[in-house]
Design a protein around this motif. Structure first.
Motif, short mmCIF file in Angstrom:
data_model
loop_
_atom_site.label_atom_id
_atom_site.label_comp_id
_atom_site.label_asym_id
_atom_site.label_seq_id
_atom_site.Cartn_x
_atom_site.Cartn_y
_atom_site.Cartn_z
N ILE A 147 -26.73 21.84 -3.82
CA ILE A 147 -27.39 20.92 -4.86
C ILE A 147 -27.03 21.43 -6.34
N GLY A 148 -27.25 20.35 -7.02
CA GLY A 148 -27.03 21.06 -8.60
C GLY A 148 -25.18 20.99 -8.86
N ASP A 149 -24.89 21.93 -9.68
CA ASP A 149 -23.49 21.75 -10.18
C ASP A 149 -22.44 22.04 -9.26
N SER A 150 -22.81 22.76 -8.13
CA SER A 150 -21.83 23.26 -7.12
C SER A 150 -21.88 21.85 -6.12
N SER A 151 -22.66 20.81 -6.21
CA SER A 151 -22.47 19.71 -5.28
C SER A 151 -21.69 18.87 -5.97
N LEU A 152 -21.28 17.46 -5.01
CA LEU A 152 -20.32 16.46 -5.58
C LEU A 152 -20.90 15.23 -4.90
N ILE A 153 -21.27 14.49 -5.95
CA ILE A 153 -21.78 13.02 -5.31
C ILE A 153 -20.90 11.98 -5.99
N ILE A 154 -20.44 11.25 -5.12
CA ILE A 154 -19.49 9.94 -5.51
C ILE A 154 -20.73 8.98 -6.00
N ASN A 155 -20.28 8.42 -7.13
CA ASN A 155 -20.86 7.13 -7.75
C ASN A 155 -19.84 6.04 -7.35
N GLU A 156 -20.51 5.30 -6.16
CA GLU A 156 -19.97 4.25 -5.56
C GLU A 156 -19.42 3.32 -6.51
#
Lengths: 405, 405
Positions: free
Chosen positions: A299-308
């Motif tokens: 989680i946090g800055d080391s995670s990557l989540i795509i805004n679909e």
């Protein structure tokens, strides 16, 4: 049955949210919780630009981890994480090793210099309390030194900020408030000071509303900031930086202080541990676990989540890290309680406010555009909310921002 | 008949005393009074060790010259004195020239490095407001930097003070009070800090009562000072200093900060102007005029007065400079009023108190030995008296030291 051992790495927004929620969700007999952090304190990463400029004392941007964790349920280890052995389920610390059944990786991001020559050696970055107070003292020392020299070096009073993104603009806002104080304190003519913002991209605050950006640029320019947009830093030297617009010949800007506020990447420990990543960030599964690692949450800055919606990653923010922390706490509780169905994470972006100093800001909150004192008020509400979410009422009262107007 | 033009160089203890007294003794139509000073402010030289250590803000040790001079009677020129042409009775400033009929030389002393290699480049001196605040910021920057480095450099936390005379000891007193604050503020272990006092002479505070010196040394040692007595600084380098005891092989002390507090000499302008001198100090006549220059008075650190009792020069102090200033004001008034008989100067040493920090000191006042809080109280009385003598009640109220216990 053996108790599960949950190890949380990092006491930033994400990690502390996991621990403070988890300690309420699981009993002492159900799981062992271990929190590992480099320092015995948590700091507000989003306030570091203030400590760096010297407008807020660094003790105001941090609080002791022990104030918010339940010592009966959580073991705290003050250590630096060096590596993760995912095979043996062990975390390698500078002081030894810790085994885990479940791991939460929340070590935060690191500065990304994109291989620009000399930047690591000759530029400061706004990354933690240590760096922030060093920047403050470095700038103050330049002002203090100026009048002691027979031959005045005006470049001592030049401050270059690399990057016109969120951190860069917020730092400029504080800096333009701090510089007049420094001028008074060290008998320096304000006209001799230069604050230059160099940004390689063709615009300030990409992704922000155009009208708000115009407002911010006009305000900062009025307070003395020179913007060099579409201009890349080619090299940092002991004397300053070399910049170039497009294919132009590089030009030197002599500067006593260079602060690099442009790039964030994930933690190098992700790379070292061999977890699949892009620039040290892990494109996590919907339940926030790392692909191929059913017992590791990132989680946090080391995670990557795509805004679909726009098919681009969400920029890493405290807001998202805290929301992730809440979900991970619930997912860990589910796993500890033998449930297999895990919750899916969806960011709920309430708004974004970019500060322009003590009493000015721009932002969009719940879809509404704000600028000036209203935006500044909302910024303080957001800052206090982060304190409250993790530290509760007592932390807000101790560290909160109450000078609204 | 043409009005006499009196030019006073320097707004230190001596110069300001001359001007503030003289503006009451002579009328606007009797003489023209010009005061030349490098800055638009006066500073308390004897308080600079506090500003240097960071225990007192530098604005507390200075006040505007305009607050104490009568602008109707005194013309103030903010300029640096470069030379004196005694033939043509002209002072050469960095901004032009000023003619005089009578000159008062009160530019103060300068640091004397006795030709020790590297000292000018690698050591700080406690000589003025600019240097003092630079020392404070330099030390603070060393502490701020310590925790930012992967490989900790303990020598950043080593402070060497060259000289165990008055200034050195008073600075050590403040420093030992300041260091624990710095340790707290920058998360530094107090045990890592070293404060080393190196003195070439075989004793601390030569000329001071032995019992008092013992008290001072014991107190400072208890607060962490290491004394290296009978040890000379052979060289200063970017890394620290080389010291040697007698004919011993030189030994290196690595130190992030070196402050040279050992030697004072007169002003280089005295030498440049070709006025007879010893280490830039003028052995003045009983009426404080320079030998061979009937229209030039020399007072303060650039004057030399022999203590007949022990046949050695009085150490230059604020006390003597102020007393000289009063006599010179009366002598100038006499000359302006056509009198030929001038007053003779005799120092009236009321006492000497050496501070050991906020609440401790040693001293002899009116022949009585004092130590601890009593001495510290007297020190503050003396400091306030200097403010009062030159600046009157309002200056004491603004800048005085009232925290007696």
């Amino acid at each position: 049955m053996r108790k599960s051992k949950i190890v949380v790495l990092g006491a930033g927004y994400g990690g502390l949210m996991v621990v403070t929620r988890l300690q309420k969700l699981v009993g002492v007999n159900e799981a062992e919780i271990v929190l590992v952090n480099k320092n015995d304190y948590h700091y507000e990463t989003t306030w570091l630009h203030e400590a760096s400029a010297g407008t807020l004392h660094h003790d105001r941007v941090r609080y002791d981890v022990s104030n918010v964790i339940d010592r009966n349920k959580v073991e705290f280890i003050e250590a630096t994480v060096e590596d993760i052995n995912t095979e043996d389920k062990k975390v390698v610390l500078n002081t030894g090793e810790v085994e885990y059944d479940y791991l939460v990786f929340a070590l935060g991001g690191e500065s990304e210099t994109f291989g620009i020559k000399g930047l690591k050696d000759h530029a400061f970055t706004i990354t933690n309390v240590n760096n922030a107070r060093q920047i403050r003292e470095h700038i103050e020392y330049q002002f203090a030194t100026y009048n002691t020299e027979e031959e005045k070096k005006d470049e001592r009073l030049t401050i270059v900020v690399g990057g016109a993104g969120f951190t860069g603009i917020e730092f400029l806002g504080e800096l333009t408030n701090r510089v007049p104080e420094l001028c008074r304190d060290y008998d320096v003519d304000f006209q001799k000071v230069r604050i230059i913002c160099v940004e390689a991209a063709p615009m300030v605050l990409p992704g922000f509303d155009e009208e708000l950006v115009k407002y911010a640029v006009a305000k900062l320019e009025k307070k003395g900031v020179e913007f060099r947009i579409g201009t890349a830093i080619k090299e940092a030297t002991p004397e300053g930086i070399m910049v170039a617009k497009g294919e132009d010949e590089p030009e030197e800007i002599k500067a006593g202080t260079v602060v690099w506020a442009a790039g964030v990447r994930g933690s190098h420990v992700i790379e070292k541990a061999g977890i699949e990543n892009m620039r040290a960030r892990v494109k996590v599964q919907p339940d926030l676990r790392a692909p191929g690692h059913d017992n590791i949450f990132v989680i946090g800055d080391s995670s990557l989540i795509i805004n679909e919606e726009i098919n681009r990653p969400y920029p890493p923010t405290a807001q998202i890290a805290m929301q992730q922390g809440e979900v991970v706490a619930r997912n860990l509780s589910a796993l500890v309680h033998g449930k297999e169905e895990l919750e899916t994470f969806t960011p709920d972006i309430k708004g974004t406010v970019c500060s322009l100093g003590e009493d000015d800001a721009i932002g969009v909150v719940y879809g509404k555009k704000l600028m000036g004192t209203k935006a500044s008020f909302m910024k303080k509400v957001i800052d206090n909310r982060a304190l409250f979410m993790i530290g509760g009422v007592s932390t807000v009262l101790k560290k909160g921002k109450f000078k609204f107007f």
